[in-house]
Design an enzyme around this catalytic site. Structure first.
Site, mmCIF file in Angstrom:
data_model
loop_
_atom_site.group_PDB
_atom_site.id
_atom_site.type_symbol
_atom_site.label_atom_id
_atom_site.label_comp_id
_atom_site.label_asym_id
_atom_site.label_seq_id
_atom_site.Cartn_x
_atom_site.Cartn_y
_atom_site.Cartn_z
ATOM 1 N N HIS A 448 0.822 -1.212 0.000
ATOM 2 C CA HIS A 448 0.000 0.000 0.000
ATOM 3 C C HIS A 448 0.852 1.255 0.000
ATOM 4 O O HIS A 448 0.512 2.246 -0.642
ATOM 5 C CB HIS A 448 -0.932 -0.009 1.217
ATOM 6 C CG HIS A 448 -2.046 -0.997 1.059
ATOM 7 N ND1 HIS A 448 -2.416 -1.858 2.043
ATOM 8 C CD2 HIS A 448 -2.846 -1.246 0.007
ATOM 9 C CE1 HIS A 448 -3.417 -2.611 1.609
ATOM 10 N NE2 HIS A 448 -3.688 -2.259 0.378
ATOM 11 N N CYS A 757 -13.305 3.123 -26.002
ATOM 12 C CA CYS A 757 -13.184 3.450 -24.580
ATOM 13 C C CYS A 757 -12.524 2.330 -23.778
ATOM 14 O O CYS A 757 -12.457 2.387 -22.566
ATOM 15 C CB CYS A 757 -14.531 3.826 -23.969
ATOM 16 S SG CYS A 757 -15.755 2.507 -24.087
#
Ligand code: PEP
Ligand code: MG
Length: 829
Positions: A448, A757
């Site tokens: 993290h 996209c």
């Protein structure tokens, strides 16, 4: 000598296990092995009262040395835990429940106990009791047959699938713990991993749950006992369906979306260089603390000190979560919230308590308990899960600092920071104007701390090992893209590195400086570059980076954390805010795209044999369109005074288009907005090869179509998009996929706008090729918008067309890639 107790459903089984184990030792004097098994001699079952009695007897026999309990499965575990509440607290404090297998664990523990080993050692011996057999047979721990274990007698058990990419790592595990905590202590929840055979663990223990090593595709068995058992199982099933709240991250990682941090915050020291490389003198943080500098007072004082320190640490984590939320978004804030949950982990606290009772200081007890918890992670086979051990270290150090009366760690000087592991708290609070980059000795790229630093644009090289054990002030250079690490480079190497950095800086600066300039090829073909949006924060980020609207609002990601369907009003508010972020440019709101790898807690899906070929996208609403109607009504309401378009996913046939148009009209009519719907731009995603091949028919009445290259590649190449082992077959640059894009471009009715996209539109190396194939607009991840625009400016429409024509003749994706890189290489010269 410690005593042992066997808790089992079967008295015969327990007695036989005791007989087998005690035969292994010669002198049995003083060895107490109690049994609490079966409801009587023949009836299977467990009884918490009987277990409590056995514990008290064993505690007396052990004269305070401790009691180790071996348990079989399911209610044996729950009964033993309940028994701990029935015995006096001081007895409970001396009892340890072992996750070890009964037979092997008991044999190992009996041998250790008879040799006079302490409770810790016996428990450890029991836990590794399977090791000799595993080593002998040369295999992993066995999977339970059929992946299924019988439910508790009460039937309160549920099997949950782990669907998110990174499995049940700290954040999703914290959500599971959070749900279990809401019904505790009256209702207890246990979890085991049926696929790997790990567990059971107490669902209140984050470190326990996280060490189940539950990876994508694994199945968990959750058992609950107590008045709210049925409710908690239902809620956990819902949570599991949303990937334990982790699916949006798998769709579009916020970390990636926020890589160009300058747009997020103008505060000095927040944004790093964003260059993926750095050079500078080595700097460090203050040395870690030695817990033995704190002398143990009486146990009560030490307990109080730990409790206070944990409380302060939780408060500080709350502050850090707020800071992360403001600067980096919800995903990063949750890291700190998960840490706060970890701080109340009962397993860690029980361990601390045991150590304090044994005479350790609070600091020493905390430090050792946390080290043990971190070791459990270190033993996990999955590298991503292993890295979660960093989170345990992080909270460990935070509490230790408070216990030792120390300040937050500070970076000493300006340059490249070298650390063992990058603590998330340090990653969020370090000053990016003085720390040019970070190198970690240990750990990989998914910690993290690493993700947080990267999302701030601070370059991080991980796992450098001893190579970076150099004196402070030594010049060090690294490049994350190439993995280059140079220690004390000579003048020539330094100059080369600086030149490379300068080139990157220039390219990036140029892209960012021109982020708000419309993208056009050198011969004047304008290409709209928009951003993919998965939250309001990402929408604002994209707007700040020059995106001209959104070509894809993934509404299922925007509302992924909602337990109940948002109302029409709630949706209207959110879509309006997203539209406002981009005004006057349009935003393209895609209707709920569920099924396959995506699920929403509030849209129940059917279990399907092959969900990717099942009721995905618009198909999910064929039987009951109520939720889709609500969404369409919200879109119509936003369209009253804002520029929005509506886009339908997973459309296959012309009838799908007709059905969706009818639903749109129905939703508009009930809101009295028929006129608004009539002027609303309507489009579909082209994700199914059939839709691409029949685009002339499908798009006859549409305003735009957008190629979802992620799914179009998956369905064209028959290779599941999330399955990394299929990467040789799943490259969207395969000429077969490109051919479909060209087919769509060539057969679209006049006036219908063609967009892309999928992830292809975010790859700066590929966007020229897409334009050459005939694409008019691109929607990319927010962070890449400036680079996509920049690359489009480097070529001519003619050149791109020629490039695309050549790509279509290539043998395979590798040849296409080579062609693209040769072109970029030529340009760079
Ligand atoms: C796609 O399939 O390319 C796409 C953009 O949709 P999603 O990734 O959300 O399925
Ligand atoms: Mg798709």
């Amino acid at each position: 000598m410690i005593a042992l107790v066997v808790v089992s459903h079967s008295r015969a089984l327990a007695s036989a296990a005791v007989e087998l184990a005690t035969q292994m030792v010669t002198g049995r004097e003083g060895l107490h092995v109690g049994v609490a098994a079966g409801l009587d001699g023949t009836t299977l079952g467990t009884d918490a009262g009987a277990v409590a009695q056995a514990l008290v007897r064993a505690d007396e026999a052990s004269a305070g040395a401790g009691v180790l309990v071996l348990l079989d499965l399911g209610s044996a575990v729950l009964s033993a835990e309940m028994a701990l509440e029935l015995v006096p607290p001081e007895v409970a404090g001396r009892v340890r429940l072992s996750p070890a297998p009964v037979v092997e664990g008991l044999v190992a523990a009996v041998v250790a106990a008879a040799s006079g080993a302490d409770l810790h050692t016996c428990a450890h011996e029991a836990e590794v009791g399977l090791a000799p057999k595993i080593a002998h047979l040369g295999c992993d721990p066995p999977r339970p047959a059929g992946g299924s274990v019988p439910a508790l007698p009460s039937g309160r058990a549920a099997e949950l699938s782990v669907v998110a990419e990174h499995g049940l790592h700290a954040r999703p595990a914290a959500r599971l713990v959070g749900v279990a905590a809401e019904v505790a202590p009256q209702t207890r929840v246990m979890v085991r991993n049926l696929t790997s055979g790990r567990g059971p663990v107490d669902a209140l223990s984050l470190s326990g749950v996280a060490t189940l090593d539950a990876r994508q595709g694994h199945v968990l068995l959750v058992e609950a006992e107590g008045p709210r058992a049925a409710e908690v199982l239902g809620r956990l099933s819902e949570l599991a369906a949303s990937g334990f709240g982790d699916l949006p991250a798998a769709l579009e990682p916020l970390e990636e979306a926020t890589r160009l941090a300058p747009a997020v915050s103008e505060e000095p020291g927040i944004a790093g260089s964003g260059l993926d490389a750095a050079i500078g003198p080595v700097v460090r943080i203050e040395a870690p603390l030695d817990p033995d500098l704190r002398v143990a007072a009486d146990p009560d004082t030490e307990r109080r000190a730990v409790r206070e320190a944990v409380k302060l640490a939780v408060a500080k984590l709350g502050e850090l979560a707020g800071h992360a939320r403001r600067h980096l978004g919800e995903g990063q804030a949750e890291v700190f919230e998960a840490h706060a949950v970890l701080l109340s982990d009962p397993q860690i606290h029980a361990d601390v308590e045991e150590r304090i009772a044994g005479g350790a200081s609070g600091a020493r007890a905390w430090s050792d308990a946390v080290d043990d918890a971190a070791r459990r992670f270190a033993d996990l086979p999955d590298p991503y899960q292993r890295e979660r051990g960093q989170d345990v270290h992080s909270i460990g150090e935070r509490v230790l600092r408070v216990l030792m009366g120390a300040e937050e760690p500070e970076v000493l000087g300006q340059g490249v920071l070298v650390v063992d592991e990058l603590d998330p708290a340090l990653a969020i609070s370090l000053n990016a104007s003085t720390v040019q980059g970070v190198i970690t000795r240990r750990g990989g790229g998914t910690g993290h701390g690493v993700l947080i630093a990267s999302s701030r644009g601070v370059p991080v090289l991980t796992g450098a090992g001893d190579a970076v054990d150099v004196p402070e002030g030594t010049i060090i250079a690294f490049d994350v893209r190439t993995g280059i690490l140079e220690i004390d480079p000579d003048d020539e190497r330094r100059a080369t590195f600086e030149t490379m950095l300068e080139g990157r800086r220039r390219e990036r600066r140029h892209a960012i400086d021109n982020a708000h300039v419309a993208a056009a090829t050198t011969d004047g073909l304008g290409v709209a570059v928009r951003a993919n949006v998965s939250s309001l924060a990402v929408a604002r980020l994209g707007a700040g980076l020059g995106a001209e609207g959104s070509g894809l609002v993934r509404t299922e990601a925007v509302f992924a954390q909602w337990r109940h369907a948002p109302s029409v009003e709630q949706q209207t508010e959110v879509y309006a805010a997203i539209a406002d972020a981009y005004a006057p440019h349009p935003v393209t709101i895609r209707t709920w795209d569920v099924g396959g790898d995506k699920s929403l807690p509030f849209i129940p899906g059917r279990v399907e044999h092959n969900p990717f070929l099942g009721a995905r996208g618009v198909r999910a609403f064929a039987a009951d369109p109520a939720l889709l109607l609500d969404q369409l009504e919200a879109i119509c309401r936003v369209a009253v005074d804002r520029r929005v378009r509506v886009m339908f996913p997973m459309v296959t046939t012309a009838d799908d288009v007709v059905a969706m148009r009818r639903l749109l009209e129905r939703a508009a009519a009930r809101a009295g907005l028929a006129e608004v719907a009539a002027r609303l731009d309507v489009g579909i995603m082209v994700e199914v090869p059939a839709a691409a091949l029949r685009i002339r028919e499908l798009a006859a009445d549409l305003d735009f179509v957008s190629i979802g290259s992620n799914d179009l590649a998956q369905y064209t190449l028959a290779a599941e998009r999330g399955n990394t082992t299929l990467s040789p077959w799943s490259d969207p640059l395969e000429p077969a996929v490109l051919q479909l894009v060209r087919h769509v471009a060539d057969h679209l009715p006049p006036g219908v706008v063609l967009g892309v996209c999928g992830a292809m539109a975010a790859d700066p190396d590929v966007v020229g090729l897409l334009v050459g194939l005939g694409v008019h607009e691109l929607s990319a991840s927010a962070a890449t918008v400036p680079m996509v625009k920049e690359r489009l400016r480097t070529g001519s429409a003619r050149g791109f067309r020629e490039l695309a024509d050549r790509a279509l003749t290539c043998r395979d994706a590798a040849a296409v890639r080579e062609l693209l890189h040769a072109r970029i290489g030529r340009q760079a010269v």
